[in-house]
Design an enzyme around this catalytic site. Structure first.
Site, PDB file in Angstrom:
ATOM      1  N   PHE A 121       0.893  -1.168   0.000  1.00 32.31           N
ATOM      2  CA  PHE A 121       0.000   0.000   0.000  1.00 32.31           C
ATOM      3  C   PHE A 121       0.926   1.211   0.000  1.00 32.31           C
ATOM      4  CE2 PHE A 121      -2.563   3.240   2.153  1.00 32.31           C
ATOM      5  CZ  PHE A 121      -3.779   3.119   1.505  1.00 32.31           C
ATOM      6  N   GLU A 125       4.337   9.850   1.853  1.00 33.52           N
ATOM      7  CA  GLU A 125       5.466  10.540   1.205  1.00 33.52           C
ATOM      8  C   GLU A 125       6.287  11.283   2.245  1.00 33.52           C
ATOM      9  OE1 GLU A 125       4.048  12.899  -2.064  1.00 33.52           O
ATOM     10  OE2 GLU A 125       2.956  11.195  -2.922  1.00 33.52           O
ATOM     11  N   SER A 130       1.304  12.748   7.957  1.00 24.86           N
ATOM     12  CA  SER A 130      -0.078  12.870   8.430  1.00 24.86           C
ATOM     13  C   SER A 130      -0.920  13.764   7.515  1.00 24.86           C
ATOM     14  CB  SER A 130      -0.091  13.480   9.831  1.00 24.86           C
ATOM     15  OG  SER A 130       0.718  12.747  10.694  1.00 24.86           O
ATOM     16  N   PHE A 154       8.775   5.082   3.606  1.00 24.87           N
ATOM     17  CA  PHE A 154       8.485   4.070   4.642  1.00 24.87           C
ATOM     18  C   PHE A 154       7.444   3.054   4.169  1.00 24.87           C
ATOM     19  CE2 PHE A 154       9.146   7.594   8.088  1.00 24.87           C
ATOM     20  CZ  PHE A 154      10.511   7.558   7.876  1.00 24.87           C
ATOM     21  N   GLN A 277       0.337  -8.208  45.905  1.00 21.28           N
ATOM     22  CA  GLN A 277      -0.848  -7.531  45.359  1.00 21.28           C
ATOM     23  C   GLN A 277      -0.464  -6.449  44.343  1.00 21.28           C
ATOM     24  OE1 GLN A 277      -3.498  -5.201  47.918  1.00 21.28           O
ATOM     25  NE2 GLN A 277      -5.068  -6.707  47.491  1.00 21.28           N
ATOM     26  N   GLN A 335       8.111  -4.061  33.118  1.00 21.80           N
ATOM     27  CA  GLN A 335       8.204  -3.757  34.558  1.00 21.80           C
ATOM     28  C   GLN A 335       8.015  -5.030  35.396  1.00 21.80           C
ATOM     29  OE1 GLN A 335       9.053  -0.738  35.335  1.00 21.80           O
ATOM     30  NE2 GLN A 335       9.096  -1.031  37.544  1.00 21.80           N
ATOM     31  N   ILE A 336       7.046  -5.857  34.995  1.00 25.04           N
ATOM     32  CA  ILE A 336       6.792  -7.105  35.739  1.00 25.04           C
ATOM     33  C   ILE A 336       8.051  -7.986  35.750  1.00 25.04           C
ATOM     34  CG2 ILE A 336       5.440  -9.272  35.746  1.00 25.04           C
ATOM     35  CD1 ILE A 336       3.594  -7.039  36.400  1.00 25.04           C
ATOM     36  N   GLU A 362      -0.407   3.733   9.691  1.00 20.58           N
ATOM     37  CA  GLU A 362      -1.765   3.953   9.150  1.00 20.58           C
ATOM     38  C   GLU A 362      -2.426   5.157   9.802  1.00 20.58           C
ATOM     39  OE1 GLU A 362      -4.397   0.618   8.920  1.00 20.58           O
ATOM     40  OE2 GLU A 362      -2.882  -0.630   7.971  1.00 20.58           O
TER      41      GLU A 362
HETATM   42  C1  LIG Z   1       7.414   0.861  10.101  1.00 21.37           C
HETATM   43  C2  LIG Z   1       6.542   1.719   9.228  1.00 21.37           C
HETATM   44  C3  LIG Z   1       5.879   1.158   8.149  1.00 21.37           C
HETATM   45  C4  LIG Z   1       5.073   1.948   7.331  1.00 21.37           C
HETATM   46  N1  LIG Z   1       4.435   1.369   6.251  1.00 21.37           N
HETATM   47  C5  LIG Z   1       3.719   2.154   5.418  1.00 21.37           C
HETATM   48  C6  LIG Z   1       3.126   1.597   4.223  1.00 21.37           C
HETATM   49  O1  LIG Z   1       3.222   0.403   3.960  1.00 21.37           O
HETATM   50  N2  LIG Z   1       2.459   2.425   3.385  1.00 21.37           N
HETATM   51  C7  LIG Z   1       2.326   3.767   3.643  1.00 21.37           C
HETATM   52  O2  LIG Z   1       1.726   4.463   2.824  1.00 21.37           O
HETATM   53  N3  LIG Z   1       2.858   4.315   4.748  1.00 21.37           N
HETATM   54  C8  LIG Z   1       3.556   3.545   5.641  1.00 21.37           C
HETATM   55  N4  LIG Z   1       4.123   4.101   6.755  1.00 21.37           N
HETATM   56  C9  LIG Z   1       3.984   5.541   6.986  1.00 21.37           C
HETATM   57  C10 LIG Z   1       3.084   5.912   8.151  1.00 21.37           C
HETATM   58  O3  LIG Z   1       1.733   5.707   7.833  1.00 21.37           O
HETATM   59  C11 LIG Z   1       3.419   7.371   8.545  1.00 21.37           C
HETATM   60  O4  LIG Z   1       4.725   7.320   9.143  1.00 21.37           O
HETATM   61  C12 LIG Z   1       2.409   7.947   9.502  1.00 21.37           C
HETATM   62  O5  LIG Z   1       1.200   8.202   8.834  1.00 21.37           O
HETATM   63  C13 LIG Z   1       2.896   9.265  10.164  1.00 21.37           C
HETATM   64  O6  LIG Z   1       3.420  10.140   9.235  1.00 21.37           O
HETATM   65  P1  LIG Z   1       4.876  10.806   9.494  1.00 21.37           P
HETATM   66  O7  LIG Z   1       5.785   9.700   9.834  1.00 21.37           O
HETATM   67  O8  LIG Z   1       5.240  11.662   8.344  1.00 21.37           O
HETATM   68  O9  LIG Z   1       4.684  11.719  10.773  1.00 21.37           O
HETATM   69  P2  LIG Z   1       4.278  13.280  10.798  1.00 21.37           P
HETATM   70  O10 LIG Z   1       3.060  13.503   9.974  1.00 21.37           O
HETATM   71  O11 LIG Z   1       5.476  14.085  10.471  1.00 21.37           O
HETATM   72  O12 LIG Z   1       3.896  13.465  12.317  1.00 21.37           O
HETATM   73  C14 LIG Z   1       4.873  13.786  13.326  1.00 21.37           C
HETATM   74  C15 LIG Z   1       4.128  14.002  14.629  1.00 21.37           C
HETATM   75  O13 LIG Z   1       3.220  15.106  14.501  1.00 21.37           O
HETATM   76  C16 LIG Z   1       1.904  14.690  14.839  1.00 21.37           C
HETATM   77  N5  LIG Z   1       0.939  15.392  14.004  1.00 21.37           N
HETATM   78  C17 LIG Z   1       0.977  15.558  12.653  1.00 21.37           C
HETATM   79  N6  LIG Z   1      -0.094  16.267  12.240  1.00 21.37           N
HETATM   80  C18 LIG Z   1      -0.817  16.568  13.352  1.00 21.37           C
HETATM   81  C19 LIG Z   1      -2.027  17.285  13.597  1.00 21.37           C
HETATM   82  N7  LIG Z   1      -2.737  17.822  12.580  1.00 21.37           N
HETATM   83  N8  LIG Z   1      -2.468  17.384  14.869  1.00 21.37           N
HETATM   84  C20 LIG Z   1      -1.777  16.817  15.892  1.00 21.37           C
HETATM   85  N9  LIG Z   1      -0.621  16.141  15.726  1.00 21.37           N
HETATM   86  C21 LIG Z   1      -0.147  16.006  14.471  1.00 21.37           C
HETATM   87  C22 LIG Z   1       1.879  13.177  14.585  1.00 21.37           C
HETATM   88  O14 LIG Z   1       0.894  12.542  15.360  1.00 21.37           O
HETATM   89  C23 LIG Z   1       3.273  12.790  15.029  1.00 21.37           C
HETATM   90  O15 LIG Z   1       3.291  12.615  16.427  1.00 21.37           O
HETATM   91  C24 LIG Z   1       4.926   3.328   7.600  1.00 21.37           C
HETATM   92  C25 LIG Z   1       5.591   3.888   8.712  1.00 21.37           C
HETATM   93  C26 LIG Z   1       6.379   3.105   9.527  1.00 21.37           C
HETATM   94  C27 LIG Z   1       7.080   3.736  10.700  1.00 21.37           C
END
Ligand SMILES: Cc1cc2nc3c(=O)[nH]c(=O)nc-3n(C[C@H](O)[C@H](O)[C@H](O)COP(=O)(O)OP(=O)(O)OC[C@H]3O[C@@H](n4cnc5c(N)ncnc54)[C@H](O)[C@@H]3O)c2cc1C
Length: 379
Positions: A121, A125, A130, A154, A277, A335-336, A362
């Site tokens: 999938f 980019e 996000s 990624f 406990q 921790q456990i 995701e």
């Molecule tokens: C191991 C791995 C496998 C992956 N596999 C796939 C794949 O197969 N296909 C694919 O398409 N993608 C894949 N991804 C990408 C993944 O979906 C993205 O890394 C994820 O959506 C977050 O985007 P980013 O890393 O650019 O973080 P960023 O968007 O840069 O976010 C950085 C931080 O800012 C926060 N943030 C961003 N916008 C907001 C907002 N509006 N409000 C509040 N907080 C915000 C985020 O929560 C995060 O804590 C993969 C990622 C990893 C780590």
């Protein structure tokens, strides 16, 4: 209904057997080496798990989202990398499931079920993460072809997949409505890959960038109409989110089971630590959180399967809640186990590292909260 339940049960039983016999004995080694578990693929392929969501007529298992969750949860209990491998495969097939025509389904689903082809999938980019509405990859029309240009970041199975469900702008000015979905085949000239990422957890899955450099694909590879891509991507993610939650529940259950076992065995002050406990309360909370997360996950899956109202909200809540639970429960498991929990000889630190990405993948949990809040306030 009885038939569906029987099928789900058969899938769960097959998953349990494969997890215990083939995957569990290899889980620590897969994590330590960071190598894709090619030797396990035979066991996974033999069960047809790579085709879990594909219809029977194309050689698939005809599983629904509930069955997908059961599969992912069982595998995740013993190995996060192996469950992510299957999760990414299922998510990769969904854009074709949702947007493909009969001949595309025949071509690609049959290829997946007969050759056990991996599919990615391919949405994320470097700059957009996000902010998925700001996709930059373009698909420029040239007579009966599209020229894809851009870099996806990624991507699970990136450099080892055979097929890519990819999203690109056919009309950049239209934003989301200008996104289209495509299937890119591995041999296509101009399809390139970045380096293999070194990760904190889920170390057995291959994660790389996928690069399109004047990557020419025929019009027949477009899924749906031009402009359908955004809807296809978002619907795929909504359908898959319960399974993301199921993965988190599986990891958490694995850590809980190990904690109970360890607490009964570990003697301190001349008695098992399970008799304290303080330890019992931590474990009671862990178990309660896992059950609550599981209930939400299967409630969300039932809504997706039944196409019921509120499916998107529940799926998002399920992914959000279950992944937070997985992080909490696996940290408590460390921790456990005390100092032993911190050591690689014991599985719980691996589970904690694997759990972390379930809060990010995701769509990060901050973004999931935005989606839930949007549903709550839109009225
Ligand atoms: C191991 C791995 C496998 C992956 N596999 C796939 C794949 O197969 N296909 C694919 O398409 N993608 C894949 N991804 C990408 C993944 O979906 C993205 O890394 C994820 O959506 C977050 O985007 P980013 O890393 O650019 O973080 P960023 O968007 O840069 O976010 C950085 C931080 O800012 C926060 N943030 C961003 N916008 C907001 C907002 N509006 N409000 C509040 N907080 C915000 C985020 O929560 C995060 O804590 C993969 C990622 C990893 C780590």
């Amino acid at each position: 209904m009885k038939e569906i339940e029987n099928e789900r049960q058969m899938i769960q039983e097959a998953a349990l057997k494969t997890a215990q016999r083939a995957i569990q004995p290899r889980a620590a080694e897969i994590d330590a080496s960071g190598e894709f578990p090619r030797d396990l693929m035979e066991a996974i392929e033999k069960q047809g798990f790579l085709s879990i969501l594909l219809p029977e007529e194309y050689g698939g298992m005809n599983g629904d989202i509930t069955a997908f969750c059961l599969l992912i949860e069982e595998i995740a209990k013993v190995c996060g990398s192996s469950s992510l491998l299957l999760l990414a495969q299922g998510v990769g097939t969904l854009p074709i499931w949702l947007g493909g025509n009969d001949s595309q389904k025949e071509r690609y689903f049959t290829q997946i079920s007969e050759k056990n082809s991996l599919i990615s999938f391919t949405l994320n980019e470097t700059e957009i993460g996000s902010e998925t509405p700001s996709i930059k990859t373009t698909a420029q029309k040239e007579k009966k072809d599209y020229l894809l240009n851009g870099r996806k970041c990624f991507i699970t199975h990136g450099s080892i997949a055979h097929l890519y469900a990819a999203f690109a702008l056919t009309e950049p000015k239209k934003g989301n409505e200008g996104v289209s979905a495509f299937v890119v085949e591995r041999e296509t000239p101009g399809l390139l890959f970045g380096r293999k990422e070194e990760k904190l957890g889920m170390r057995g899955v291959v994660t790389t960038d996928v690069i399109f450099e004047n990557c020419r694909i025929p019009e027949e590879n477009r899924l749906g109409e031009e402009g359908d891509g955004w809807r296809i991507a978002m619907e795929s993610l909504t359908m898959a989110r319960p399974a993301m939650g199921a993965q988190a529940v599986g990891i958490a259950q694995g850590a809980l089971d190990y904690s109970i076992h360890y607490a009964n065995e570990r003697i301190q002050f001349k008695r098992p630590i399970s008799s304290f406990q303080a330890i019992q309360f931590i474990i009671a909370d862990m178990a309660t959180q896992v059950e609550a997360a599981r209930a939400l996950v299967y409630q969300a899956a039932a809504h997706v399967d039944g196409r019921l109202e509120g499916a998107e909200k529940l799926s998002t809540m399920a992914k959000l809640y279950a992944s937070d639970v997985a992080m909490k429960v696996t940290t408590d498991a460390v921790q456990i186990l005390g100092g032993y929990g911190y050591m690689r000889d014991y599985p719980v630190e691996r589970m904690m590292r694997d759990a972390k990405v379930t809060q990010i993948l995701e769509g990060s949990n901050q973004v999931q909260r935005l989606v839930v809040a949007h549903h709550l306030f839109k009225d």
